[in-house]
Design a protein around this motif. Structure first.
Motif, PDB file in Angstrom:
ATOM      1  N   ASP A 151       0.829  -1.210   0.000  1.00 44.06           N
ATOM      2  CA  ASP A 151       0.000   0.000   0.000  1.00 44.06           C
ATOM      3  C   ASP A 151       0.860   1.256   0.000  1.00 44.06           C
ATOM      4  OD1 ASP A 151      -2.505  -1.296  -0.012  1.00 44.06           O
ATOM      5  OD2 ASP A 151      -2.382  -1.640   2.142  1.00 44.06           O
TER       6      ASP A 151
ATOM      7  N   GLY B 186      -7.794   6.371 -13.825  1.00 43.25           N
ATOM      8  CA  GLY B 186      -6.969   7.415 -13.236  1.00 43.25           C
ATOM      9  C   GLY B 186      -5.775   7.760 -14.102  1.00 43.25           C
TER      10      GLY B 186
ATOM     11  N   ARG C  42       1.439   8.778  -5.436  1.00 41.25           N
ATOM     12  CA  ARG C  42       0.583   7.749  -4.835  1.00 41.25           C
ATOM     13  C   ARG C  42      -0.303   7.085  -5.880  1.00 41.25           C
ATOM     14  NH1 ARG C  42      -1.419   5.740  -0.241  1.00 41.25           N
ATOM     15  NH2 ARG C  42      -3.611   5.154  -0.155  1.00 41.25           N
TER      16      ARG C  42
ATOM     17  N   ASP D 241      -3.612   5.213  -5.897  1.00 47.83           N
ATOM     18  CA  ASP D 241      -4.740   5.025  -4.994  1.00 47.83           C
ATOM     19  C   ASP D 241      -5.441   3.709  -5.322  1.00 47.83           C
ATOM     20  OD1 ASP D 241      -6.535   5.492  -2.998  1.00 47.83           O
ATOM     21  OD2 ASP D 241      -7.775   6.894  -4.167  1.00 47.83           O
TER      22      ASP D 241
END
Length: 325
Positions: free
Chosen positions: A61, A85, A109, A111
């Motif tokens: 993560d 995205g 990041r 997500d």
């Protein structure tokens, strides 16, 4: 790799949500598209190209993408594209030549949920798996494990027990092999033609088992390579032809080329021992020491037998270092 609008897996080969006891869509969302650009003067540019595309899998993560290493070797730029995205730039973090795994650090990041790492040693022939590419079910294959056996690649590469799946994924590089509990069991490496493996037929994917990553993951993520001496590398491309080990190519400027080996040479012995298989030849070379060790060969060239010693090398020293962003 084609753009997401250009292709899809045939409907009868796509996984169906009802066939799996885990959240299949969430698991597949951990797979991202990967594109890499390599300099024209890179050592691997001639054999692997300067523009490479495939897949990667988010395994932490905090941001760590696992892929197959040939996609990112010597890359000067990497882009990671989730199914939904904007693309994120990445950095080639590590590559292990023995297993073939590569790691990419996203520079922003992602997500997405990470895909948990499973236990490939428990996977059995006949098990139902999903070979997942970026883009969800339409770019993933409902497959089964059809073999678990030794694999030797002509580029001085051996896996003691690779996993083979069918039907084959058409864009296999870096795909995620997801098991029945929704965990990552391996990373797609190759597609093999019908008859390539003795015990199975048809088009197959060769999958690198995820258990090979576990002992080296921390080293790869911290140091860029496993904490072990590099194997001796000859720069020989070889194949089993009519029960003989035949040189089919030579790495440019590699040790074997510098020593005067030629395409068509037959390798008879390594270090005084007869070699009758590709895997046996490579393992014998590796048994003679670390990178830099002198490797004695007996060769047959057009019916003439002769001895040749090759000063082996560390293959990694021929590669351009990743560019920091």
């Amino acid at each position: 790799m084609p753009s997401l609008s250009d292709w899809k897996v045939p409907p009868d080969e796509q996984p169906r949500l009802a066939d799996y006891a885990f959240d299949l869509e969430a698991a597949m969302s951990a797979v991202v598209g990967l594109r890499a650009v390599v300099p024209e003067d890179a050592f691997t540019a001639q054999t692997l190209g300067t523009e490479r595309a495939g897949n990667g899998v988010l395994i932490r993560d905090s941001g760590l993408v696992l892929t197959i290493g040939y996609l990112i070797t010597e890359a000067e730029s990497i882009w990671l594209s989730p199914s939904i995205g904007a693309p994120v730039q990445g950095h080639a973090l590590g590559y292990d030549q023995e297993t073939g795994f590569g790691l990419v650090q996203p520079l922003a990041r992602l997500d997405l949920p990470a895909l948990p790492i499973g236990d490939s040693g428990k996977a059995e022939i006949g098990d139902r798996v999903v070979v997942a590419g970026v883009g969800g079910r339409r770019r993933s294959v409902a497959a089964r494990i059809v073999a678990k056996q030794e694999f030797a690649g002509y580029w001085e590469y051996v896996l003691d027990e690779a996993i083979f799946t069918a039907p084959a994924h058409p864009n296999w590089g870096g795909t995620a092999m997801i098991g029945a509990s929704g965990e990552l069991l391996g990373i797609g490496s190759l597609q093999l033609e019908q008859g390539r493996e003795r015990s199975v037929s048809g088009h197959l994917n060769m999958i690198v088992p995820i258990d090979l990553l576990k002992p080296i993951l921390d080293d790869l993520s911290r140091q860029g390579r496993p904490n072990r001496p590099p194997r001796p590398w000859l720069g020989v491309y070889a194949a089993e032809i009519d029960e003989r080990i035949v040189v089919i190519g030579l790495a440019d400027r590699g040790p074997a080329q510098r020593a005067g080996l030629r395409t068509g040479d037959v390798v008879m012995t390594v270090g005084g021992e007869n070699v009758r298989s590709l895997a046996g030849m490579f393992r014998r070379v590796w048994s003679l020491g670390q990178a830099g060790a002198e490797i004695p060969l007996t060769l047959d060239r057009d019916g003439r037998t002769f001895e040749q010693k090759i000063a082996s090398a560390d293959r990694g020293r021929f590669f351009k270092a990743p560019r920091l962003h």
